[in-house]
Write a protein that holds these residues in place. Sequence first.
Motif, mmCIF file in Angstrom:
data_model
loop_
_atom_site.group_PDB
_atom_site.id
_atom_site.type_symbol
_atom_site.label_atom_id
_atom_site.label_comp_id
_atom_site.label_asym_id
_atom_site.label_seq_id
_atom_site.Cartn_x
_atom_site.Cartn_y
_atom_site.Cartn_z
ATOM 1 N N ASP A 196 0.850 -1.188 0.000
ATOM 2 C CA ASP A 196 0.000 0.000 0.000
ATOM 3 C C ASP A 196 0.893 1.249 0.000
ATOM 4 N N PRO A 197 0.621 2.222 -0.873
ATOM 5 C CA PRO A 197 1.453 3.446 -0.899
ATOM 6 C C PRO A 197 1.520 4.157 0.450
ATOM 7 N N ALA B 92 -5.924 -5.560 3.765
ATOM 8 C CA ALA B 92 -6.047 -4.286 4.475
ATOM 9 C C ALA B 92 -5.558 -4.434 5.914
ATOM 10 N N ARG B 93 -5.437 -3.312 6.603
ATOM 11 C CA ARG B 93 -5.051 -3.339 8.017
ATOM 12 C C ARG B 93 -6.226 -3.789 8.874
ATOM 13 N N ASP B 170 -8.265 1.441 3.648
ATOM 14 C CA ASP B 170 -8.319 1.467 5.112
ATOM 15 C C ASP B 170 -8.775 2.823 5.641
ATOM 16 N N ASP B 171 -9.416 2.793 6.810
ATOM 17 C CA ASP B 171 -9.806 4.030 7.481
ATOM 18 C C ASP B 171 -8.550 4.770 7.946
ATOM 19 N N ALA B 172 -8.638 6.109 7.961
ATOM 20 C CA ALA B 172 -7.476 6.946 8.318
ATOM 21 C C ALA B 172 -6.902 6.551 9.679
ATOM 22 N N GLU B 173 -7.771 6.225 10.614
ATOM 23 C CA GLU B 173 -7.269 5.939 11.970
ATOM 24 C C GLU B 173 -6.552 4.589 12.048
ATOM 25 N N ASP B 174 -6.662 3.774 10.981
ATOM 26 C CA ASP B 174 -5.966 2.481 10.997
ATOM 27 C C ASP B 174 -4.571 2.554 10.376
ATOM 28 N N ALA B 179 0.114 -3.505 11.043
ATOM 29 C CA ALA B 179 -0.194 -4.568 10.081
ATOM 30 C C ALA B 179 0.221 -4.176 8.661
ATOM 31 N N TRP B 180 0.688 -5.152 7.881
ATOM 32 C CA TRP B 180 0.999 -4.919 6.483
ATOM 33 C C TRP B 180 -0.286 -4.722 5.693
ATOM 34 N N ALA B 181 -0.215 -3.922 4.649
ATOM 35 C CA ALA B 181 -1.368 -3.712 3.765
ATOM 36 C C ALA B 181 -0.866 -3.594 2.336
ATOM 37 N N GLY B 182 -1.663 -4.081 1.422
ATOM 38 C CA GLY B 182 -1.281 -4.001 0.011
ATOM 39 C C GLY B 182 -2.123 -4.939 -0.820
#
Lengths: 215, 215
Positions: A196-197, B92-93, B170-174, B179-182
């Motif tokens: 994710d960027p 996602a996170r 993902d939500d801004a607060e996350d 956690a990895w995300a991509g």
Amino acid sequence: MNPLSATPRTALGRLPERSSADRAVLYEILDAALICHLGVVIDGSPRVIPTGYGRLDDTLYLHGSSGAASLRHGPSRDVCVTVTHLDGIVVARSLFHHSINYRSAIVYGTPSVLTGDEKLTGLRAITEQLAPGQWDTARRPTRKELAATTVLALPLAEASVKIRRGPPGDDAEDLALDAWAGVVPVRQTFAAPIPDPTLRPGIEAPPHITSRTRS
Amino acid sequence: MNPLSATPRTALGRLPERSSADRAVLYEILDAALICHLGVVIDGSPRVIPTGYGRLDDTLYLHGSSGAASLRHGPSRDVCVTVTHLDGIVVARSLFHHSINYRSAIVYGTPSVLTGDEKLTGLRAITEQLAPGQWDTARRPTRKELAATTVLALPLAEASVKIRRGPPGDDAEDLALDAWAGVVPVRQTFAAPIPDPTLRPGIEAPPHITSRTRS
């Protein structure tokens, strides 16, 4: 395990040699795919949508936004869930015997809406089908997120399996033709994960993510 | 080209930002896949089966054994044809924002049964979708083989396109989570052609077959 017993819907009228009554084969096909195609009837018309799913024992789990028409019409009504692996393009000497190699499972039934712990069990199965290892890694759903999600359970009570594998079935008199015949295998593969960027520096993709690319 | 106009069935209630009214995008999605999932209603219940298809201009072609229940019930009744490309697993996170990247087309309509030259046109489109180049290579169907095959034409009059691409939402607060995300990209690939065991010695796979593996 109980064999899959035929019902009028699952009995295969054509090419019964391609069917399997083995429940273990049904599990294999369901467990190896990432998405299914969910069929519902809305105002008398069929609708087929791609969606995620999961399996645990003899239950198939589906989910979606609580506002989705396909799910509003789904509970307490018949649905059909089809999972297909495309394994190859069967190239024959005759156009008539061109075909595909595939493994497919078709499940019929009336799903029920889950709540409480059963709902979490279903969500976990759906998450782990798509992204194994993520249930224990990512943030769990909030009460509000849970309310926005409908989770359905469909018993694996009425299901059929159909498989075609192997070379083309050309007619004997066509074997002398000059045309090539055989199978072009089709595979589903994973490429290297794309971070994710907005990922914070220093967070590497965990083994349960990177191991998919190597598989 | 005419844009795809919304009908009650194709209007997207949820996530309208994922829809496309561009007919060229519809063509791209349809032309790039090997199989579709055909939905029909039989005795009030949905049935979803994987099958081959083809496209020419604004017509989608389907075929099957003249004895197949899905086709017996198909003509002069509504069908739904869904084509899906699975492009990635969106990690996602939060579990809530896990998703899939995909391109899908859903076509609704009432197919008509083709005869004569139109039937051959449809068969050619279906063959060339699955195995481009084979129509001019393999033996053409006999009168008996043609009689055993039903070919249907479905106008691309009522269709919708849905696409999700890109990173998780993902939500801004996350974003501060560890956690990895991509995205894990998913690809459909072709392996080296496997010759039919009964292939006569000296017949090599033609370029239109071998070129698929390289693509």
